[in-house]
Design an enzyme around this catalytic site. Structure first.
Site, PDB file in Angstrom:
ATOM      1  N   VAL A   1       0.555  48.924  24.815  1.00 47.37           N
ATOM      2  CA  VAL A   1       1.855  49.462  24.399  1.00 47.37           C
ATOM      3  C   VAL A   1       2.890  48.349  24.362  1.00 47.37           C
ATOM      4  O   VAL A   1       3.772  48.332  23.493  1.00 47.37           O
ATOM      5  CB  VAL A   1       2.301  50.595  25.331  1.00 47.37           C
ATOM      6  CG1 VAL A   1       3.694  51.091  24.947  1.00 47.37           C
ATOM      7  CG2 VAL A   1       1.310  51.757  25.287  1.00 47.37           C
TER       8      VAL A   1
ATOM      9  N   GLY B   1       8.253  55.055  31.162  1.00 47.55           N
ATOM     10  CA  GLY B   1       7.269  55.951  30.562  1.00 47.55           C
ATOM     11  C   GLY B   1       6.024  56.120  31.403  1.00 47.55           C
ATOM     12  O   GLY B   1       5.045  56.701  30.943  1.00 47.55           O
TER      13      GLY B   1
ATOM     14  N   ALA C   1      10.609  59.719  30.943  1.00 46.61           N
ATOM     15  CA  ALA C   1       9.942  60.754  30.160  1.00 46.61           C
ATOM     16  C   ALA C   1       8.441  60.553  30.244  1.00 46.61           C
ATOM     17  O   ALA C   1       7.953  59.419  30.302  1.00 46.61           O
ATOM     18  CB  ALA C   1      10.393  60.708  28.695  1.00 46.61           C
TER      19      ALA C   1
ATOM     20  N   HIS D   1      -7.718  63.453  24.917  1.00 43.46           N
ATOM     21  CA  HIS D   1      -7.397  62.033  24.840  1.00 43.46           C
ATOM     22  C   HIS D   1      -8.669  61.204  24.712  1.00 43.46           C
ATOM     23  O   HIS D   1      -9.776  61.721  24.848  1.00 43.46           O
ATOM     24  CB  HIS D   1      -6.624  61.585  26.088  1.00 43.46           C
ATOM     25  CG  HIS D   1      -5.188  62.003  26.093  1.00 43.46           C
ATOM     26  ND1 HIS D   1      -4.791  63.260  26.484  1.00 43.46           N
ATOM     27  CD2 HIS D   1      -4.059  61.341  25.742  1.00 43.46           C
ATOM     28  CE1 HIS D   1      -3.473  63.357  26.385  1.00 43.46           C
ATOM     29  NE2 HIS D   1      -3.007  62.215  25.939  1.00 43.46           N
TER      30      HIS D   1
ATOM     31  N   LYS E   1      -9.210  57.302  29.147  1.00 46.43           N
ATOM     32  CA  LYS E   1      -8.116  57.843  29.972  1.00 46.43           C
ATOM     33  C   LYS E   1      -8.638  58.232  31.347  1.00 46.43           C
ATOM     34  O   LYS E   1      -9.669  58.898  31.461  1.00 46.43           O
ATOM     35  CB  LYS E   1      -7.454  59.030  29.277  1.00 46.43           C
ATOM     36  CG  LYS E   1      -6.172  59.489  29.975  1.00 46.43           C
ATOM     37  CD  LYS E   1      -5.375  60.422  29.099  1.00 46.43           C
ATOM     38  CE  LYS E   1      -4.085  60.871  29.763  1.00 46.43           C
ATOM     39  NZ  LYS E   1      -3.191  59.729  30.078  1.00 46.43           N
TER      40      LYS E   1
END
Length: 263
Positions: free
Chosen positions: A12, A91, A115, A149, A153
């Site tokens: 990310v 996040g 969030a 997912h 994960k």
């Protein structure tokens, strides 16, 4: 605006670099435990962008830091950012009560957007889930949340699924911990009245799929969201970072960023 990125060499983090630059903001730098993994990232980084090992150093040179790292880093990051005065876009999911306390304490000193998911679409699903939880009686409408997912994960249910569950519980004015049902297996007996159920699927390279269903004896209403690219999370986080400019200290969420009125 000077935006720092925690975990800049991660999956990310690399997307955040692109989105920060695309937004016309200044990339202040980033933290990484593995600078040797910068690789092709070096080709898009502005010249002399610092790669740091210490969050406190990043806080000192940033107006806001975007953080998608790990729950284990939340407490030290909260302290470093509160002391350094940089705002925080967080996040990271799966936080313990102690880690959540650290986030709230930091928000007493700096502006924080926390969030589980920075997608505008997921934010709206959560809002609608609260409204439906409020409008549809728990004794008549069974609430179930299904998520899928990628195979890598490690947590289940996902942070986003739990956030949707919290939204339903908020609408019903109950605590999710008191009504949550996960991982049904074997002879479980009948479904408990008012339960909020979770089912977690894993496979392939699914970025993220979430659906919340309200089912009565006579009808079913479903809300679904599918993420096709992780970039949506980076885009939303950068939007949150820009929104934080000149905000007072406090704890905010993506509904605040989108300008949604309180329910």
């Amino acid at each position: 605006m000077r935006i720092g990125i925690a975990g800049i060499t991660g999956r990310v983090g690399r997307l955040l670099v692109q989105e920060v630059l695309a937004a016309g903001a200044v990339l202040a730098g980033g933290t990484t435990r593995h600078p040797e993994q910068a690789g092709d990232l070096a080709r898009i980084l502005p010249q002399n962008t610092p790669l740091l090992a210490d969050m406190a150093e990043l806080a000192r040179i940033s107006d806001v830091v975007i953080d998608f790292t790990h729950a284990d880093t939340v407490i030290p990051n909260a302290r470093a950012l509160a002391q350094g005065g940089a705002a925080w876009v967080l996040g990271t999911t799966g936080l313990s009560p102690m880690q959540l306390d650290a986030v709230r304490e930091a928000a007493g000193h700096i502006a924080v957007v926390h969030a589980a998911n920075f997608s505008p679409g997921v934010t709206l699903v959560q809002r609608l889930a609260t409204m439906m939880g409020r409008a549809l009686p728990a004794e008549s409408y069974d609430a179930e949340i299904v998520e899928m997912h990628h195979r890598q994960k490690v947590d289940a249910p996902s942070g986003t699924a739990l956030a949707i569950g919290e939204a339903v519980a908020r609408g019903r004015d109950v605590a999710l911990a008191e009504v949550r049902e996960s991982g049904r297996d074997g002879h479980t007996g009948p479904r408990k009245p008012g339960a909020i159920g979770f089912a977690a699927l894993r496979g392939g390279q699914i970025v993220g799929e979430h659906e919340v269903l309200f089912t009565s004896a006579d009808e079913q209403i479903s809300l679904a969201h599918k993420a096709f690219d992780r970039r949506i999370f980076a885009t939303g986080a950068v939007r949150a970072a820009l929104w934080l400019e000149n905000r007072d200290s406090g704890l905010y969420n993506m509904e605040d960023v989108l300008g949604l009125p309180p329910l």
